[in-house]
Design a protein around this motif. Structure first.
Motif, PDB file in Angstrom:
ATOM      1  N   MET A  45      32.975  15.380  38.838  1.00 60.22           N
ATOM      2  CA  MET A  45      33.711  16.478  38.181  1.00 60.22           C
ATOM      3  C   MET A  45      34.004  16.117  36.724  1.00 60.22           C
ATOM      4  SD  MET A  45      33.922  18.908  40.322  1.00 60.22           S
ATOM      5  CE  MET A  45      35.128  19.976  39.604  1.00 60.22           C
ATOM      6  N   LYS A  46      34.398  14.874  36.490  1.00 62.89           N
ATOM      7  CA  LYS A  46      34.655  14.422  35.114  1.00 62.89           C
ATOM      8  C   LYS A  46      33.380  14.498  34.279  1.00 62.89           C
ATOM      9  CE  LYS A  46      38.366  11.154  36.183  1.00 62.89           C
ATOM     10  NZ  LYS A  46      38.726   9.719  36.239  1.00 62.89           N
ATOM     11  N   GLU A  47      32.256  14.108  34.894  1.00 62.91           N
ATOM     12  CA  GLU A  47      30.981  14.124  34.174  1.00 62.91           C
ATOM     13  C   GLU A  47      30.528  15.532  33.853  1.00 62.91           C
ATOM     14  OE1 GLU A  47      28.564  11.887  36.843  1.00 62.91           O
ATOM     15  OE2 GLU A  47      29.715  10.053  36.491  1.00 62.91           O
ATOM     16  N   MET A  48      30.805  16.489  34.721  1.00 66.78           N
ATOM     17  CA  MET A  48      30.417  17.878  34.459  1.00 66.78           C
ATOM     18  C   MET A  48      31.220  18.450  33.297  1.00 66.78           C
ATOM     19  SD  MET A  48      29.499  19.832  37.989  1.00 66.78           S
ATOM     20  CE  MET A  48      30.807  19.285  39.048  1.00 66.78           C
ATOM     21  N   ALA A  49      32.425  17.963  33.087  1.00 63.71           N
ATOM     22  CA  ALA A  49      33.254  18.461  32.001  1.00 63.71           C
ATOM     23  C   ALA A  49      32.758  17.949  30.645  1.00 63.71           C
ATOM     24  CB  ALA A  49      34.706  18.049  32.217  1.00 63.71           C
ATOM     25  N   CYS A  50      31.992  16.864  30.644  1.00 60.50           N
ATOM     26  CA  CYS A  50      31.463  16.294  29.405  1.00 60.50           C
ATOM     27  C   CYS A  50      30.262  17.108  28.926  1.00 60.50           C
ATOM     28  CB  CYS A  50      30.989  14.863  29.657  1.00 60.50           C
ATOM     29  SG  CYS A  50      32.151  13.617  29.147  1.00 60.50           S
ATOM     30  N   SER A  51      30.046  17.083  27.599  1.00 60.27           N
ATOM     31  CA  SER A  51      28.833  17.707  27.074  1.00 60.27           C
ATOM     32  C   SER A  51      27.658  16.755  27.312  1.00 60.27           C
ATOM     33  CB  SER A  51      28.995  18.013  25.586  1.00 60.27           C
ATOM     34  OG  SER A  51      29.239  16.837  24.862  1.00 60.27           O
ATOM     35  N   LYS A  52      26.491  17.315  27.597  1.00 65.83           N
ATOM     36  CA  LYS A  52      25.352  16.504  28.026  1.00 65.83           C
ATOM     37  C   LYS A  52      24.822  15.561  26.955  1.00 65.83           C
ATOM     38  CE  LYS A  52      23.804  19.591  31.608  1.00 65.83           C
ATOM     39  NZ  LYS A  52      22.710  20.357  32.175  1.00 65.83           N
ATOM     40  N   GLY A  53      24.897  15.914  25.700  1.00 70.78           N
ATOM     41  CA  GLY A  53      24.310  15.099  24.647  1.00 70.78           C
ATOM     42  C   GLY A  53      25.223  14.005  24.117  1.00 70.78           C
ATOM     43  N   ASP A  54      26.430  13.979  24.564  1.00 77.78           N
ATOM     44  CA  ASP A  54      27.408  13.046  24.039  1.00 77.78           C
ATOM     45  C   ASP A  54      27.158  11.633  24.576  1.00 77.78           C
ATOM     46  OD1 ASP A  54      31.066  12.992  24.045  1.00 77.78           O
ATOM     47  OD2 ASP A  54      29.611  12.076  22.693  1.00 77.78           O
ATOM     48  N   ALA A  55      27.057  10.670  23.682  1.00 77.48           N
ATOM     49  CA  ALA A  55      26.801   9.277  24.072  1.00 77.48           C
ATOM     50  C   ALA A  55      27.966   8.706  24.878  1.00 77.48           C
ATOM     51  CB  ALA A  55      26.540   8.423  22.841  1.00 77.48           C
ATOM     52  N   LYS A  56      29.176   9.129  24.543  1.00 72.88           N
ATOM     53  CA  LYS A  56      30.346   8.636  25.281  1.00 72.88           C
ATOM     54  C   LYS A  56      30.280   9.085  26.741  1.00 72.88           C
ATOM     55  CE  LYS A  56      33.565   8.402  21.427  1.00 72.88           C
ATOM     56  NZ  LYS A  56      34.823   8.898  20.863  1.00 72.88           N
ATOM     57  N   CYS A  57      29.824  10.311  26.962  1.00 71.10           N
ATOM     58  CA  CYS A  57      29.709  10.827  28.333  1.00 71.10           C
ATOM     59  C   CYS A  57      28.662  10.047  29.120  1.00 71.10           C
ATOM     60  CB  CYS A  57      29.354  12.305  28.319  1.00 71.10           C
ATOM     61  SG  CYS A  57      30.681  13.350  27.708  1.00 71.10           S
ATOM     62  N   LEU A  58      27.556   9.719  28.459  1.00 76.97           N
ATOM     63  CA  LEU A  58      26.511   8.944  29.131  1.00 76.97           C
ATOM     64  C   LEU A  58      27.006   7.543  29.481  1.00 76.97           C
ATOM     65  CD1 LEU A  58      23.370  10.000  27.056  1.00 76.97           C
ATOM     66  CD2 LEU A  58      24.020  10.739  29.361  1.00 76.97           C
ATOM     67  N   ALA A  59      27.786   6.957  28.587  1.00 76.61           N
ATOM     68  CA  ALA A  59      28.344   5.624  28.851  1.00 76.61           C
ATOM     69  C   ALA A  59      29.333   5.686  30.004  1.00 76.61           C
ATOM     70  CB  ALA A  59      29.018   5.076  27.600  1.00 76.61           C
ATOM     71  N   GLU A  60      30.134   6.739  30.039  1.00 75.93           N
ATOM     72  CA  GLU A  60      31.108   6.911  31.128  1.00 75.93           C
ATOM     73  C   GLU A  60      30.389   7.118  32.467  1.00 75.93           C
ATOM     74  OE1 GLU A  60      35.005   6.897  32.490  1.00 75.93           O
ATOM     75  OE2 GLU A  60      34.298   6.537  30.459  1.00 75.93           O
ATOM     76  N   LYS A  61      29.301   7.875  32.430  1.00 75.92           N
ATOM     77  CA  LYS A  61      28.527   8.112  33.646  1.00 75.92           C
ATOM     78  C   LYS A  61      27.924   6.803  34.166  1.00 75.92           C
ATOM     79  CE  LYS A  61      24.865  11.063  35.449  1.00 75.92           C
ATOM     80  NZ  LYS A  61      23.960  12.173  35.173  1.00 75.92           N
ATOM     81  N   ALA A  62      27.397   5.994  33.272  1.00 81.54           N
ATOM     82  CA  ALA A  62      26.838   4.691  33.668  1.00 81.54           C
ATOM     83  C   ALA A  62      27.929   3.796  34.251  1.00 81.54           C
ATOM     84  CB  ALA A  62      26.180   4.021  32.471  1.00 81.54           C
ATOM     85  N   LYS A  63      29.091   3.828  33.644  1.00 80.24           N
ATOM     86  CA  LYS A  63      30.226   3.032  34.133  1.00 80.24           C
ATOM     87  C   LYS A  63      30.608   3.470  35.553  1.00 80.24           C
ATOM     88  CE  LYS A  63      35.125   2.419  33.346  1.00 80.24           C
ATOM     89  NZ  LYS A  63      36.269   2.993  32.662  1.00 80.24           N
ATOM     90  N   HIS A  64      30.639   4.771  35.791  1.00 80.07           N
ATOM     91  CA  HIS A  64      30.965   5.288  37.122  1.00 80.07           C
ATOM     92  C   HIS A  64      29.957   4.817  38.158  1.00 80.07           C
ATOM     93  CE1 HIS A  64      33.324   8.928  35.318  1.00 80.07           C
ATOM     94  NE2 HIS A  64      34.069   7.832  35.372  1.00 80.07           N
ATOM     95  N   ARG A  65      28.653   4.868  37.809  1.00 85.91           N
ATOM     96  CA  ARG A  65      27.632   4.461  38.760  1.00 85.91           C
ATOM     97  C   ARG A  65      27.758   2.974  39.088  1.00 85.91           C
ATOM     98  NH1 ARG A  65      28.242   8.331  38.288  1.00 85.91           N
ATOM     99  NH2 ARG A  65      27.566  10.216  39.203  1.00 85.91           N
ATOM    100  N   ILE A  66      28.074   2.160  38.092  1.00 89.72           N
ATOM    101  CA  ILE A  66      28.250   0.722  38.324  1.00 89.72           C
ATOM    102  C   ILE A  66      29.445   0.469  39.233  1.00 89.72           C
ATOM    103  CG2 ILE A  66      28.865  -1.466  37.202  1.00 89.72           C
ATOM    104  CD1 ILE A  66      27.154  -0.475  34.794  1.00 89.72           C
ATOM    105  N   GLU A  67      30.553   1.158  38.977  1.00 90.80           N
ATOM    106  CA  GLU A  67      31.751   0.998  39.817  1.00 90.80           C
ATOM    107  C   GLU A  67      31.475   1.441  41.251  1.00 90.80           C
ATOM    108  OE1 GLU A  67      34.710   3.291  37.802  1.00 90.80           O
ATOM    109  OE2 GLU A  67      35.136   1.717  36.335  1.00 90.80           O
ATOM    110  N   GLU A  68      30.777   2.570  41.409  1.00 95.22           N
ATOM    111  CA  GLU A  68      30.466   3.070  42.749  1.00 95.22           C
ATOM    112  C   GLU A  68      29.557   2.089  43.494  1.00 95.22           C
ATOM    113  OE1 GLU A  68      28.824   6.918  41.952  1.00 95.22           O
ATOM    114  OE2 GLU A  68      30.766   7.756  41.375  1.00 95.22           O
ATOM    115  N   GLY A  69      28.584   1.538  42.795  1.00 93.61           N
ATOM    116  CA  GLY A  69      27.693   0.554  43.412  1.00 93.61           C
ATOM    117  C   GLY A  69      28.430  -0.710  43.818  1.00 93.61           C
ATOM    118  N   ALA A  70      29.351  -1.154  42.970  1.00 93.23           N
ATOM    119  CA  ALA A  70      30.139  -2.352  43.284  1.00 93.23           C
ATOM    120  C   ALA A  70      31.019  -2.117  44.507  1.00 93.23           C
ATOM    121  CB  ALA A  70      30.989  -2.747  42.083  1.00 93.23           C
TER     122      ALA A  70
END
Length: 85
Positions: A45-70
């Motif tokens: 839900m947080k990721e959908m609120a971000c604009s797709k081209g924003d580098a900060k959003c992509l970094a946040e998405k990567a961080k979420h995936r790492i946390e979920e995997g851990a």
């Protein structure tokens, strides 16, 4: 005859103790799965609120995936340790 009854009671109590442990482990596994699913949904839900081209959003998405995997690795490791015990 008394020996057979005592032996039967002892064996059934051991079996019940094992069943309780197994049920509690199953409940813990399901609880972990639900917690991870909720966190993943919140992250999406947080990721959908971000604009797709924003580098900060992509970094946040990567961080979420790492946390979920851990979290998955941690939960599966704990489940394996409980199965071994």
């Amino acid at each position: 005859m008394k020996l057979a009854m005592v032996l039967g009671l002892v064996l059934s109590s051991i079996n019940l103790a094992h069943a309780d442990n197994s049920i509690s482990d199953q409940i813990q596994v399901k609880s972990n799965n639900v917690k991870r699913a909720v966190k993943e949904g919140v992250n999406q839900m947080k990721e959908m609120a971000c604009s797709k081209g924003d580098a900060k959003c992509l970094a946040e998405k990567a961080k979420h995936r790492i946390e979920e995997g851990a979290e998955v690795i941690s939960d599966k490791t704990n489940e394996t340790v409980h199965k071994i015990k």
